[in-house]
Design an enzyme around this catalytic site. Sequence first.
Site, mmCIF file in Angstrom:
data_model
loop_
_atom_site.group_PDB
_atom_site.id
_atom_site.type_symbol
_atom_site.label_atom_id
_atom_site.label_comp_id
_atom_site.label_asym_id
_atom_site.label_seq_id
_atom_site.Cartn_x
_atom_site.Cartn_y
_atom_site.Cartn_z
ATOM 1 N N ARG A 179 11.509 66.557 -2.234
ATOM 2 C CA ARG A 179 12.267 65.317 -2.469
ATOM 3 C C ARG A 179 13.657 65.640 -3.015
ATOM 4 N NH1 ARG A 179 7.588 62.733 -4.940
ATOM 5 N NH2 ARG A 179 8.567 62.607 -6.980
ATOM 6 N N ARG A 183 21.947 72.063 -2.730
ATOM 7 C CA ARG A 183 23.231 71.982 -2.024
ATOM 8 C C ARG A 183 24.119 73.172 -2.345
ATOM 9 N NH1 ARG A 183 23.632 66.481 -3.917
ATOM 10 N NH2 ARG A 183 22.517 65.089 -2.493
ATOM 11 N N ARG A 264 -1.172 60.568 -12.312
ATOM 12 C CA ARG A 264 -0.434 60.956 -13.497
ATOM 13 C C ARG A 264 0.178 59.691 -14.067
ATOM 14 N NH1 ARG A 264 4.421 62.959 -14.254
ATOM 15 N NH2 ARG A 264 5.068 62.613 -12.123
ATOM 16 N N ARG A 295 12.078 63.924 -19.772
ATOM 17 C CA ARG A 295 13.455 63.463 -19.646
ATOM 18 C C ARG A 295 13.702 62.280 -20.574
ATOM 19 N NH1 ARG A 295 12.754 61.304 -13.374
ATOM 20 N NH2 ARG A 295 11.129 59.813 -13.829
ATOM 21 N N GLU A 318 10.319 60.224 -21.947
ATOM 22 C CA GLU A 318 9.155 60.164 -21.053
ATOM 23 C C GLU A 318 8.233 61.360 -21.283
ATOM 24 O OE1 GLU A 318 9.997 59.657 -16.901
ATOM 25 O OE2 GLU A 318 11.241 57.888 -17.236
ATOM 26 N N TYR A 366 2.845 58.563 -2.789
ATOM 27 C CA TYR A 366 4.103 58.261 -3.462
ATOM 28 C C TYR A 366 5.033 57.576 -2.454
ATOM 29 C CZ TYR A 366 8.382 58.158 -5.946
ATOM 30 O OH TYR A 366 9.515 57.683 -6.547
ATOM 31 N N ASP A 368 8.861 55.646 -2.325
ATOM 32 C CA ASP A 368 10.046 55.065 -2.936
ATOM 33 C C ASP A 368 10.082 53.588 -2.551
ATOM 34 O OD1 ASP A 368 11.370 56.957 -4.505
ATOM 35 O OD2 ASP A 368 12.158 57.992 -2.737
HETATM 36 P P1 FAD Z 1 3.572 48.445 -7.136
HETATM 37 O O1 FAD Z 1 4.986 48.254 -7.489
HETATM 38 O O2 FAD Z 1 2.746 49.309 -7.995
HETATM 39 O O3 FAD Z 1 2.899 47.000 -7.074
HETATM 40 C C1 FAD Z 1 1.504 46.831 -7.002
HETATM 41 C C2 FAD Z 1 1.139 45.578 -7.774
HETATM 42 O O4 FAD Z 1 -0.239 45.268 -7.541
HETATM 43 C C3 FAD Z 1 1.288 45.739 -9.279
HETATM 44 O O5 FAD Z 1 2.148 44.759 -9.784
HETATM 45 C C4 FAD Z 1 -0.144 45.586 -9.805
HETATM 46 O O6 FAD Z 1 -0.208 44.955 -11.070
HETATM 47 C C5 FAD Z 1 -0.785 44.736 -8.727
HETATM 48 N N1 FAD Z 1 -2.242 44.877 -8.666
HETATM 49 C C6 FAD Z 1 -2.970 46.006 -8.582
HETATM 50 N N2 FAD Z 1 -4.280 45.738 -8.542
HETATM 51 C C7 FAD Z 1 -4.391 44.383 -8.601
HETATM 52 C C8 FAD Z 1 -5.513 43.486 -8.604
HETATM 53 N N3 FAD Z 1 -6.781 43.942 -8.552
HETATM 54 N N4 FAD Z 1 -5.273 42.158 -8.688
HETATM 55 C C9 FAD Z 1 -3.993 41.688 -8.763
HETATM 56 N N5 FAD Z 1 -2.917 42.500 -8.758
HETATM 57 C C10 FAD Z 1 -3.104 43.832 -8.678
HETATM 58 N N6 FAD Z 1 11.310 54.254 -6.205
HETATM 59 C C11 FAD Z 1 12.604 54.311 -5.842
HETATM 60 O O7 FAD Z 1 12.955 53.908 -4.729
HETATM 61 N N7 FAD Z 1 13.566 54.794 -6.691
HETATM 62 C C12 FAD Z 1 13.261 55.244 -7.945
HETATM 63 O O8 FAD Z 1 14.149 55.689 -8.688
HETATM 64 C C13 FAD Z 1 11.899 55.191 -8.355
HETATM 65 N N8 FAD Z 1 11.555 55.616 -9.577
HETATM 66 C C14 FAD Z 1 10.245 55.558 -9.952
HETATM 67 C C15 FAD Z 1 9.907 55.993 -11.233
HETATM 68 C C16 FAD Z 1 8.605 55.948 -11.650
HETATM 69 C C17 FAD Z 1 8.253 56.380 -13.048
HETATM 70 C C18 FAD Z 1 7.600 55.499 -10.753
HETATM 71 C C19 FAD Z 1 6.160 55.492 -11.159
HETATM 72 C C20 FAD Z 1 7.918 55.065 -9.485
HETATM 73 C C21 FAD Z 1 9.248 55.094 -9.067
HETATM 74 N N9 FAD Z 1 9.622 54.614 -7.819
HETATM 75 C C22 FAD Z 1 10.939 54.678 -7.437
HETATM 76 C C23 FAD Z 1 8.622 54.100 -6.870
HETATM 77 C C24 FAD Z 1 8.434 52.577 -6.943
HETATM 78 O O9 FAD Z 1 7.891 52.232 -8.192
HETATM 79 C C25 FAD Z 1 7.505 52.174 -5.783
HETATM 80 O O10 FAD Z 1 8.167 52.387 -4.561
HETATM 81 C C26 FAD Z 1 7.068 50.715 -5.786
HETATM 82 O O11 FAD Z 1 6.544 50.338 -7.022
HETATM 83 C C27 FAD Z 1 6.031 50.528 -4.705
HETATM 84 O O12 FAD Z 1 5.720 49.164 -4.575
HETATM 85 P P2 FAD Z 1 4.226 48.690 -4.298
HETATM 86 O O13 FAD Z 1 4.327 47.242 -4.046
HETATM 87 O O14 FAD Z 1 3.596 49.547 -3.285
HETATM 88 O O15 FAD Z 1 3.412 48.988 -5.662
HETATM 89 N N1 UDP Z 2 11.678 68.785 -10.785
HETATM 90 C C1 UDP Z 2 11.849 69.854 -11.631
HETATM 91 N N2 UDP Z 2 12.890 69.858 -12.504
HETATM 92 C C2 UDP Z 2 13.756 68.823 -12.615
HETATM 93 C C3 UDP Z 2 13.592 67.727 -11.750
HETATM 94 C C4 UDP Z 2 12.538 67.729 -10.846
HETATM 95 O O1 UDP Z 2 11.048 70.782 -11.599
HETATM 96 O O2 UDP Z 2 14.662 68.881 -13.466
HETATM 97 C C5 UDP Z 2 10.546 68.803 -9.831
HETATM 98 C C6 UDP Z 2 9.278 68.212 -10.478
HETATM 99 O O3 UDP Z 2 8.156 68.921 -9.989
HETATM 100 C C7 UDP Z 2 9.310 66.795 -9.942
HETATM 101 C C8 UDP Z 2 9.886 66.980 -8.532
HETATM 102 O O4 UDP Z 2 10.850 68.028 -8.696
HETATM 103 O O5 UDP Z 2 8.009 66.236 -9.906
HETATM 104 C C9 UDP Z 2 10.527 65.736 -7.954
HETATM 105 O O6 UDP Z 2 11.571 65.304 -8.812
HETATM 106 P P1 UDP Z 2 11.953 63.785 -8.960
HETATM 107 O O7 UDP Z 2 13.159 63.675 -9.800
HETATM 108 O O8 UDP Z 2 11.956 63.165 -7.613
HETATM 109 O O9 UDP Z 2 10.709 63.254 -9.799
HETATM 110 P P2 UDP Z 2 10.446 61.773 -10.284
HETATM 111 O O10 UDP Z 2 11.759 61.143 -10.604
HETATM 112 O O11 UDP Z 2 9.757 61.124 -9.155
HETATM 113 O O12 UDP Z 2 9.607 61.954 -11.485
#
Ligand code: FAD
Ligand code: UDP
Length: 383
Positions: A179, A183, A264, A295, A318, A366, A368
């Site tokens: 991911r 560069r 996780r 971070r 975090e 996973y 986005d």
């Molecule tokens: P979710 O957003 O998880 O929505 C699922 C929903 O279903 C939840 O609200 C949950 O409460 C509900 N649900 C589950 N079970 C039930 C049930 N039984 N009854 C009723 N409701 C229920 N993406 C990016 O593009 N850019 C980022 O920078 C980025 N950063 C992230 C950082 C973190 C820490 C994490 C964890 C994810 C990140 N993502 C990011 C990914 C992003 O969160 C997901 O793409 C997005 O949430 C996916 O949408 P979804 O609808 O599939 O799932």
């Molecule tokens: N990663 C790392 N060092 C960093 C940033 C990322 O080793 O400083 C690795 C780590 O394994 C991470 C993966 O690269 O899970 C993807 O990074 P990303 O920033 O996409 O992770 P996220 O924001 O989804 O936690």
Amino acid sequence: MTDLVVVGAGPFGLTVARVLAERGRNVTVVERRDHIGGNAHSSPDPATGIEVHNYGAHLFHTSNQRVWEFLSRFTAWTGYTHRVFTRHRGEVYPLPINLATINQFFRSALSPDEARALIAEQAGTGQAGGSGTAASGNSLRDKGVSLIGRPLYEAFIESYTAKQWQTPADQLPASVITRLPVRYNYDSRYFSDPHQGLPVDGYAALWARLADHPRIDVVLGRDFLAPADAAGPSRAACAGRAPVVFTGPIDQYFGHSAGRLGWRTIDFEWSHPPTGDFQGCPVMNYADLDAPWTRVIEFRHFHPERDYPADRTVIAHEYSRPAGADDEPYYPINRPADRERLERYRQLAAAEPGVWFGGRLGRYQYLDMDMAVAAGLALAEKL
Ligand code: FAD
Ligand code: UDP
């Protein structure tokens, strides 16, 4: 009368609901939390008014023109471009690894070609070309070393990955690390996608507009898998009556009958340092083991265009760990045992009449945000 029940008001579920509502279907969205937006929810921090992303920093970026145009109907975007820094042994380096990182690390002034040659030598591949061109095995460790060589891998990836995943890097899939771009120039953008930005009025406003349609009815605070009662739609009440799009955890839907899928989770430690600028950037990674967190996010920097307090800020440290039964599932771990269980659940899902599984929890994948929206558009087409 409901034509479709969507379980989960995340980006995936809301996209399916919106598209089908615009085609004349009545859609009920059932959400167990007290807000929509899923993990991409945001809200103003009560102490500072700064918009925080409650489930971890969310930066929108995409190469998918259709997704960009679809979401742009519901929000304008700021010009925010994501940049990350990392601390290692008392120094701060730019991420993802680029020519500035390489030259700072090796105390050098290498040209792109010289840097490629050096990394190729250190990777033992004979060629270094960034993602996809280096020879490698399938694990995160093999892939990481083949992309950036051992010294950079050990400095910036090894300990960070150990803190983040608590799983040996040779058991993690290479896809986790690919991911991140590598560069051989001074481009320090975290993402390479042509479309990047943050919703001008915040994520909560974006998701509210997406859900705002006369044919969409949102029921909050309702767990679809909870026992049926008069208060709202449930699995028992819907069985055989309305098609269901289920975006919750697939193993939970089947009562964990084939075992729990590994996730996780993240613990966020929120604090309010009395300063208008705690770290000078939105995301600072901590590459070494002496800091137990992975971070620190300082949310004000996501919106430099906004007027935020000059004497207070809000930050989140975090901490990453395996999810227990009551924790929020954030990242699928995807060990071999998980993949075997997932296979079993997918067989059960294929045999479940009238139910479609989607989104990051329903697919155990996973995604986005743009991928979740793209998948929602595709499922809506199919339905
Ligand atoms: P979710 O957003 O998880 O929505 C699922 C929903 O279903 C939840 O609200 C949950 O409460 C509900 N649900 C589950 N079970 C039930 C049930 N039984 N009854 C009723 N409701 C229920 N993406 C990016 O593009 N850019 C980022 O920078 C980025 N950063 C992230 C950082 C973190 C820490 C994490 C964890 C994810 C990140 N993502 C990011 C990914 C992003 O969160 C997901 O793409 C997005 O949430 C996916 O949408 P979804 O609808 O599939 O799932
Ligand atoms: N990663 C790392 N060092 C960093 C940033 C990322 O080793 O400083 C690795 C780590 O394994 C991470 C993966 O690269 O899970 C993807 O990074 P990303 O920033 O996409 O992770 P996220 O924001 O989804 O936690």
